[in-house]
Design an enzyme around this catalytic site. Sequence first.
Site, PDB file in Angstrom:
ATOM      1  N   GLY A   1       2.126   1.808  10.786  1.00  0.00           N
ATOM      2  CA  GLY A   1       3.088   2.911  10.698  1.00  0.00           C
ATOM      3  C   GLY A   1       3.773   3.256  12.013  1.00  0.00           C
TER       4      GLY A   1
ATOM      5  N   GLU B   1      -7.035   4.189   7.679  1.00  0.00           N
ATOM      6  CA  GLU B   1      -6.842   5.625   7.423  1.00  0.00           C
ATOM      7  C   GLU B   1      -8.075   6.227   6.770  1.00  0.00           C
ATOM      8  OE1 GLU B   1      -3.027   5.189   5.531  1.00  0.00           O
ATOM      9  OE2 GLU B   1      -2.199   4.666   7.490  1.00  0.00           O
TER      10      GLU B   1
ATOM     11  N   GLU C   1      -5.492  -5.610  10.139  1.00  0.00           N
ATOM     12  CA  GLU C   1      -4.479  -4.586  10.407  1.00  0.00           C
ATOM     13  C   GLU C   1      -4.830  -3.854  11.699  1.00  0.00           C
ATOM     14  OE1 GLU C   1      -2.414  -3.243   6.554  1.00  0.00           O
ATOM     15  OE2 GLU C   1      -4.245  -2.097   6.705  1.00  0.00           O
TER      16      GLU C   1
ATOM     17  N   ASN D   1       0.875  -1.172   0.000  1.00  0.00           N
ATOM     18  CA  ASN D   1       0.000   0.000   0.000  1.00  0.00           C
ATOM     19  C   ASN D   1       0.917   1.229   0.000  1.00  0.00           C
ATOM     20  OD1 ASN D   1      -1.805   2.027   0.507  1.00  0.00           O
ATOM     21  ND2 ASN D   1      -2.467   1.276   2.517  1.00  0.00           N
ATOM     22  N   LEU D   2       1.014   1.893  -1.146  1.00  0.00           N
ATOM     23  CA  LEU D   2       1.962   3.017  -1.266  1.00  0.00           C
ATOM     24  C   LEU D   2       1.403   4.301  -0.654  1.00  0.00           C
ATOM     25  CD1 LEU D   2       3.370   2.336  -4.862  1.00  0.00           C
ATOM     26  CD2 LEU D   2       4.210   1.498  -2.661  1.00  0.00           C
ATOM     27  N   LYS D   3       0.113   4.278  -0.286  1.00  0.00           N
ATOM     28  CA  LYS D   3      -0.532   5.445   0.362  1.00  0.00           C
ATOM     29  C   LYS D   3      -0.276   6.716  -0.447  1.00  0.00           C
ATOM     30  CE  LYS D   3      -0.336   3.011   4.698  1.00  0.00           C
ATOM     31  NZ  LYS D   3      -0.250   3.032   6.146  1.00  0.00           N
TER      32      LYS D   3
ATOM     33  N   HIS E   1      -9.681   0.531   4.710  1.00  0.00           N
ATOM     34  CA  HIS E   1      -8.396   0.793   5.376  1.00  0.00           C
ATOM     35  C   HIS E   1      -8.623   1.742   6.550  1.00  0.00           C
ATOM     36  CE1 HIS E   1      -4.367   2.210   6.207  1.00  0.00           C
ATOM     37  NE2 HIS E   1      -3.966   1.061   5.688  1.00  0.00           N
TER      38      HIS E   1
ATOM     39  N   SER F   1       3.064  -2.567  10.325  1.00  0.00           N
ATOM     40  CA  SER F   1       4.497  -2.614  10.619  1.00  0.00           C
ATOM     41  C   SER F   1       5.179  -3.926  10.211  1.00  0.00           C
ATOM     42  CB  SER F   1       4.751  -2.287  12.096  1.00  0.00           C
ATOM     43  OG  SER F   1       4.395  -0.931  12.351  1.00  0.00           O
TER      44      SER F   1
HETATM   45  P1  PGA Z   1       2.585  -0.010   7.668  1.00  0.00           P
HETATM   46  O1  PGA Z   1       1.171   0.187   6.953  1.00  0.00           O
HETATM   47  O2  PGA Z   1       3.231  -1.185   7.030  1.00  0.00           O
HETATM   48  O3  PGA Z   1       3.321   1.290   7.392  1.00  0.00           O
HETATM   49  O4  PGA Z   1       2.328  -0.213   9.109  1.00  0.00           O
HETATM   50  C1  PGA Z   1       0.369  -0.911   6.649  1.00  0.00           C
HETATM   51  C2  PGA Z   1      -0.939  -0.467   6.035  1.00  0.00           C
HETATM   52  O5  PGA Z   1      -1.442   0.607   6.394  1.00  0.00           O
HETATM   53  O6  PGA Z   1      -1.517  -1.175   5.187  1.00  0.00           O
END
Ligand code: PGA
Length: 233
Positions: free
Chosen positions: A163, A90, A157, A6-8, A88, A193
């Site tokens: 993150g 976020e 997740e 996931n490159l966000k 997700h 993570s």
């Molecule tokens: P992360 O993000 O690996 O930076 O913890 C994972 C995600 O949000 O899918």
Amino acid sequence: MIVAANLKTNFTRKETNEYLAELDAFVKAHNISQEVLVFPAPSCLDYNNTTVAVGTQNAYPAKEGAFTGELGLVHLEEFGIQTILIGHSERRHILGETQEFLVEKFNFYKELGFKIVYCVGEPLEKREAGKEVMMEYIDAQYRGIDTTYENLIIAYEPVWAIGTGLTPTLSDIEEVHKALKEKSSAPLLYGGSVKVTNAKEVMALNNVDGVLVGSAALYSEHFCTMINYAEEL
Ligand code: PGA
């Protein structure tokens, strides 16, 4: 195994294309037979001639129309995109997407036969409140979702692990995955993570069918190492 990045909100279109080319070269050079999936930022969706599957991080449940700032189905069809990330944390927490709205999105893209990577996971206070509270919270994220959908992939997740560099213990991951597999037999990824240093042991756990990687996936060589681990398992 499914190894997803996931490159966000990272990388320009040029950088994304270079990244995909690096992954493609690695997959070909090492005869990788695992499913490699990348979710680039919306403005970086493009024609894709690589062996890597590309999905969208988001799209509105509409073909097109008056939805300022959103992508519609036409924008995905232009590039042959048939995979979408839904739920997700976020988008749930920063963008305020409700379970009802996620169900609407899910159903819209399910009707179109999209592969859906649907994310669930608890915030820290729910985990700290004990297993029952935590599982009730996660249960609510399954509400309205067709857990038998053939093109469904679920990603567990934990919000507090995303993150942050923090992860549940391996046995905690295994325990939650076991419980989630009872709700749906869809492939189940772990995210939060995941790094080169823990990816192999996470993927080796029972009921873990792959990983969804954010920050660590931004380094193509790290992500390629994880793809290789998946291949070795
Ligand atoms: P992360 O993000 O690996 O930076 O913890 C994972 C995600 O949000 O899918």
